[in-house]
Design a protein around this motif. Structure first.
Motif, PDB file in Angstrom:
ATOM      1  N   GLY A  99     -77.235 -30.133 113.753  1.00 42.19           N
ATOM      2  CA  GLY A  99     -78.361 -30.272 114.683  1.00 42.19           C
ATOM      3  C   GLY A  99     -78.686 -28.936 115.303  1.00 42.19           C
ATOM      4  N   ALA A 100     -79.968 -28.715 115.485  1.00 44.83           N
ATOM      5  CA  ALA A 100     -80.440 -27.414 115.954  1.00 44.83           C
ATOM      6  C   ALA A 100     -79.823 -27.027 117.293  1.00 44.83           C
ATOM      7  CB  ALA A 100     -81.948 -27.434 116.069  1.00 44.83           C
ATOM      8  N   ASP A 101     -79.468 -27.992 118.114  1.00 39.46           N
ATOM      9  CA  ASP A 101     -78.911 -27.657 119.429  1.00 39.46           C
ATOM     10  C   ASP A 101     -77.403 -27.501 119.396  1.00 39.46           C
ATOM     11  OD1 ASP A 101     -81.423 -27.914 120.432  1.00 39.46           O
ATOM     12  OD2 ASP A 101     -81.169 -30.061 120.839  1.00 39.46           O
ATOM     13  N   ASN A 102     -76.793 -27.856 118.299  1.00 42.39           N
ATOM     14  CA  ASN A 102     -75.350 -28.025 118.326  1.00 42.39           C
ATOM     15  C   ASN A 102     -74.577 -27.331 117.221  1.00 42.39           C
ATOM     16  OD1 ASN A 102     -75.003 -29.742 120.591  1.00 42.39           O
ATOM     17  ND2 ASN A 102     -76.046 -31.327 119.433  1.00 42.39           N
ATOM     18  N   TYR A 103     -75.111 -26.273 116.670  1.00 43.05           N
ATOM     19  CA  TYR A 103     -74.333 -25.596 115.629  1.00 43.05           C
ATOM     20  C   TYR A 103     -72.990 -25.166 116.193  1.00 43.05           C
ATOM     21  CZ  TYR A 103     -77.914 -25.442 112.100  1.00 43.05           C
ATOM     22  OH  TYR A 103     -78.816 -25.793 111.147  1.00 43.05           O
ATOM     23  N   ILE A 104     -71.938 -25.436 115.455  1.00 46.78           N
ATOM     24  CA  ILE A 104     -70.617 -25.065 115.970  1.00 46.78           C
ATOM     25  C   ILE A 104     -69.950 -24.035 115.093  1.00 46.78           C
ATOM     26  CG2 ILE A 104     -70.226 -27.220 117.191  1.00 46.78           C
ATOM     27  CD1 ILE A 104     -68.488 -28.086 114.844  1.00 46.78           C
ATOM     28  N   ILE A 105     -70.647 -23.546 114.081  1.00 50.57           N
ATOM     29  CA  ILE A 105     -70.044 -22.584 113.155  1.00 50.57           C
ATOM     30  C   ILE A 105     -70.255 -21.179 113.716  1.00 50.57           C
ATOM     31  CG2 ILE A 105     -70.107 -21.685 110.801  1.00 50.57           C
ATOM     32  CD1 ILE A 105     -71.714 -24.353 110.156  1.00 50.57           C
ATOM     33  N   ASP A 106     -69.159 -20.447 113.930  1.00 52.71           N
ATOM     34  CA  ASP A 106     -69.283 -19.071 114.416  1.00 52.71           C
ATOM     35  C   ASP A 106     -69.435 -18.096 113.264  1.00 52.71           C
ATOM     36  OD1 ASP A 106     -68.906 -19.426 117.345  1.00 52.71           O
ATOM     37  OD2 ASP A 106     -67.108 -20.429 116.611  1.00 52.71           O
ATOM     38  N   SER A 107     -68.690 -18.299 112.189  1.00 46.76           N
ATOM     39  CA  SER A 107     -68.827 -17.468 110.985  1.00 46.76           C
ATOM     40  C   SER A 107     -68.882 -18.376 109.775  1.00 46.76           C
ATOM     41  CB  SER A 107     -67.629 -16.525 110.820  1.00 46.76           C
ATOM     42  OG  SER A 107     -67.659 -15.501 111.775  1.00 46.76           O
ATOM     43  N   LEU A 108     -69.752 -18.000 108.848  1.00 41.37           N
ATOM     44  CA  LEU A 108     -69.856 -18.723 107.583  1.00 41.37           C
ATOM     45  C   LEU A 108     -69.472 -17.749 106.477  1.00 41.37           C
ATOM     46  CD1 LEU A 108     -70.876 -21.255 106.012  1.00 41.37           C
ATOM     47  CD2 LEU A 108     -73.128 -20.154 105.966  1.00 41.37           C
ATOM     48  N   ILE A 109     -68.482 -18.115 105.668  1.00 43.56           N
ATOM     49  CA  ILE A 109     -68.020 -17.217 104.592  1.00 43.56           C
ATOM     50  C   ILE A 109     -67.983 -18.051 103.307  1.00 43.56           C
ATOM     51  CG2 ILE A 109     -66.174 -15.697 103.782  1.00 43.56           C
ATOM     52  CD1 ILE A 109     -65.368 -15.260 106.714  1.00 43.56           C
ATOM     53  N   VAL A 110     -68.924 -17.766 102.414  1.00 47.21           N
ATOM     54  CA  VAL A 110     -69.074 -18.577 101.207  1.00 47.21           C
ATOM     55  C   VAL A 110     -68.843 -17.706  99.975  1.00 47.21           C
ATOM     56  CG1 VAL A 110     -70.598 -20.108  99.890  1.00 47.21           C
ATOM     57  CG2 VAL A 110     -70.804 -19.997 102.381  1.00 47.21           C
ATOM     58  N   THR A 111     -67.914 -18.153  99.128  1.00 48.39           N
ATOM     59  CA  THR A 111     -67.690 -17.495  97.838  1.00 48.39           C
ATOM     60  C   THR A 111     -68.559 -18.185  96.796  1.00 48.39           C
ATOM     61  OG1 THR A 111     -65.407 -16.945  98.394  1.00 48.39           O
ATOM     62  CG2 THR A 111     -65.958 -17.016  96.049  1.00 48.39           C
ATOM     63  N   ILE A 112     -69.266 -17.389  96.005  1.00 48.72           N
ATOM     64  CA  ILE A 112     -70.119 -17.973  94.960  1.00 48.72           C
ATOM     65  C   ILE A 112     -69.594 -17.502  93.600  1.00 48.72           C
ATOM     66  CG2 ILE A 112     -72.473 -18.098  94.036  1.00 48.72           C
ATOM     67  CD1 ILE A 112     -73.084 -17.353  97.198  1.00 48.72           C
ATOM     68  N   GLY A 113     -69.161 -18.462  92.808  1.00 55.07           N
ATOM     69  CA  GLY A 113     -68.600 -18.139  91.492  1.00 55.07           C
ATOM     70  C   GLY A 113     -69.672 -18.250  90.413  1.00 55.07           C
ATOM     71  N   PRO A 114     -69.498 -17.505  89.303  1.00 54.10           N
ATOM     72  CA  PRO A 114     -70.516 -17.476  88.245  1.00 54.10           C
ATOM     73  C   PRO A 114     -70.397 -18.685  87.314  1.00 54.10           C
ATOM     74  CG  PRO A 114     -68.742 -15.982  87.690  1.00 54.10           C
ATOM     75  CD  PRO A 114     -68.385 -16.573  89.023  1.00 54.10           C
ATOM     76  N   VAL A 115     -70.681 -19.864  87.859  1.00 55.18           N
ATOM     77  CA  VAL A 115     -70.553 -21.094  87.071  1.00 55.18           C
ATOM     78  C   VAL A 115     -71.566 -22.118  87.595  1.00 55.18           C
ATOM     79  CG1 VAL A 115     -68.690 -21.928  88.607  1.00 55.18           C
ATOM     80  CG2 VAL A 115     -68.887 -22.873  86.311  1.00 55.18           C
ATOM     81  N   PHE A 116     -72.112 -22.894  86.672  1.00 55.17           N
ATOM     82  CA  PHE A 116     -72.879 -24.083  87.053  1.00 55.17           C
ATOM     83  C   PHE A 116     -71.956 -25.278  86.840  1.00 55.17           C
ATOM     84  CE2 PHE A 116     -76.215 -21.106  85.746  1.00 55.17           C
ATOM     85  CZ  PHE A 116     -77.103 -21.210  86.809  1.00 55.17           C
ATOM     86  N   LEU A 117     -71.830 -26.142  87.835  1.00 60.95           N
ATOM     87  CA  LEU A 117     -70.948 -27.314  87.667  1.00 60.95           C
ATOM     88  C   LEU A 117     -71.729 -28.575  87.287  1.00 60.95           C
ATOM     89  CD1 LEU A 117     -68.307 -26.705  90.482  1.00 60.95           C
ATOM     90  CD2 LEU A 117     -67.999 -26.461  88.012  1.00 60.95           C
ATOM     91  N   GLY A 118     -73.035 -28.506  87.317  1.00 60.72           N
ATOM     92  CA  GLY A 118     -73.832 -29.621  86.805  1.00 60.72           C
ATOM     93  C   GLY A 118     -74.110 -30.698  87.829  1.00 60.72           C
ATOM     94  N   ASN A 119     -75.028 -31.592  87.481  1.00 60.44           N
ATOM     95  CA  ASN A 119     -75.522 -32.525  88.501  1.00 60.44           C
ATOM     96  C   ASN A 119     -74.586 -33.701  88.786  1.00 60.44           C
ATOM     97  OD1 ASN A 119     -75.978 -34.136  86.330  1.00 60.44           O
ATOM     98  ND2 ASN A 119     -78.217 -33.964  86.370  1.00 60.44           N
ATOM     99  N   GLN A 120     -73.443 -33.774  88.105  1.00 58.00           N
ATOM    100  CA  GLN A 120     -72.424 -34.759  88.506  1.00 58.00           C
ATOM    101  C   GLN A 120     -71.489 -34.162  89.556  1.00 58.00           C
ATOM    102  OE1 GLN A 120     -72.685 -37.939  87.178  1.00 58.00           O
ATOM    103  NE2 GLN A 120     -74.518 -36.892  86.440  1.00 58.00           N
TER     104      GLN A 120
END
Ligand SMILES: NC(=O)C1=CN([C@@H]2O[C@H](COP(=O)(O)OP(=O)(O)OC[C@H]3O[C@@H](n4cnc5c(N)ncnc54)[C@H](O)[C@@H]3O)[C@@H](O)[C@H]2O)C=CC1
Ligand SMILES: Nc1nc(O)c(N)c(N[C@@H]2O[C@H](COP(=O)(O)O)[C@@H](O)[C@H]2O)n1
Length: 256
Positions: A198-219
């Motif tokens: 919710g726009a008033d309630n973000y609780i994440i101070d840092s976001l750290i996302v690793t993106i790997g070179p793979v498609f896992l597909g729609n399942q």
């Protein structure tokens, strides 16, 4: 299996996003949301499946992040799928800190005393967990006894009746139990909820996302908030295979 060395460039890259570089918050812990996703925004190949996405060098990064937080939290879906260790295997620079595992299990579905995490405690490789359960549920006496012998516990909170308020209870309970910083690793229900909180309630101070070179597909198990989220303080790091995004959520939206 031992980890690859931490790529040295990751240390200054991550520094501004670590709890130690940020003000200590009085009423809630510093929250880092961190996970590994595919190019098509999936964190597992199918529901309930553990899926390797990260390269070994970003796996080391995850353990470095674990060394920088008091606690590491996952949901019961992740525990049942992965039977994780949730310890810190980063031992560079003499590190011996392991974060406190915290498992969000409102209906007490986890048979803790049979888990790998219990075994990890018994062989001295990590801490016993704090398991967050609803006030109303019955606990397995063997789990209660095991946690009593170890240094973990169940923490009862009102988690079932009014889910909207749960994160307020959860974060307060963490601070009350000495957790001043927590990294939340997933899974999808928790990630989507935190990104959508919710726009008033973000609780994440840092976001750290690793993106790997793979498609896992729609399942695959998708991570995606319910609506648009613009990130700030965005930086990218590229390694041998993966890229890592570090960011913050808009400060105007944060709880104080
Ligand atoms: N690639 C990655 O970095 C990661 C991948 N995973 C994968 O994610 C999958 C598991 O994800 P999910 O099934 O979505 O499970 P999950 O780990 O998000 O747990 C969901 C459960 O947690 C509890 N929960 C979540 N939010 C709650 C709230 N606000 N209040 C009370 N209870 C709450 C509920 O019981 C809910 O059913 C597995 O396949 C696992 O391998 C998990 C973590 C990281
Ligand atoms: N960083 C990262 N990369 C992946 O490819 C992953 N699948 C995950 N999963 C998370 O790591 C936990 C396993 O931890 P242990 O090695 O057992 O301590 C798993 O439960 C997910 O939270 N992470």
């Amino acid at each position: 299996m031992s980890l690859l060395p931490l790529p040295p460039s990751l240390i200054p890259f991550l520094e501004p996003y670590l709890p130690r570089s940020n003000l200590v918050l009085p009423n809630r812990p510093f929250v880092t949301l961190t996970y590994a996703q595919s190019l098509d925004s999936r964190i597992a190949a199918k529901p309930g499946a553990q899926t390797k996405i990260s390269h070994q060098e970003t796996k080391t990064m995850t353990h470095y992040l674990r060394s920088e937080h008091d606690g590491i939290m996952v949901g019961i879906g992740t525990v049942l799928a992965d039977d994780p260790k949730l310890n810190c295997r980063f031992v560079e620079n003499g590190n011996t800190h392991s974060p406190r595992p915290i498992v969000l299990d409102p209906y007490a579905k986890w048979t803790y005393h049979k888990s790998q995490l219990s075994e990890i405690y018994n062989i001295g490789q990590g801490l016993a967990p704090y398991i967050l359960v609803d006030e109303s549920v019955q606990l397995n006496p063997l789990d209660v006894a095991t946690l009593q012998q170890q240094d973990g516990k169940h923490i009862r909170l009102p988690l079932i009746k009014n889910r909207q308020q749960n994160w307020d209870y959860i974060l307060k309970a963490l601070v009350d139990n000495g957790i001043r910083s927590v990294m939340i690793e997933g899974g999808a229900v928790i990630i989507n909820e935190l990104l959508s909180y919710g726009a008033d309630n973000y609780i994440i101070d840092s976001l750290i996302v690793t993106i790997g070179p793979v498609f896992l597909g729609n399942q695959g198990v998708e991570v995606s908030p319910t609506s648009h989220v613009d990130l700030e303080d965005v930086k990218w790091w590229t390694g041998q295979q993966d890229s890592v995004l570090c960011a913050t959520v808009p400060k105007a939206f944060k709880l104080d």
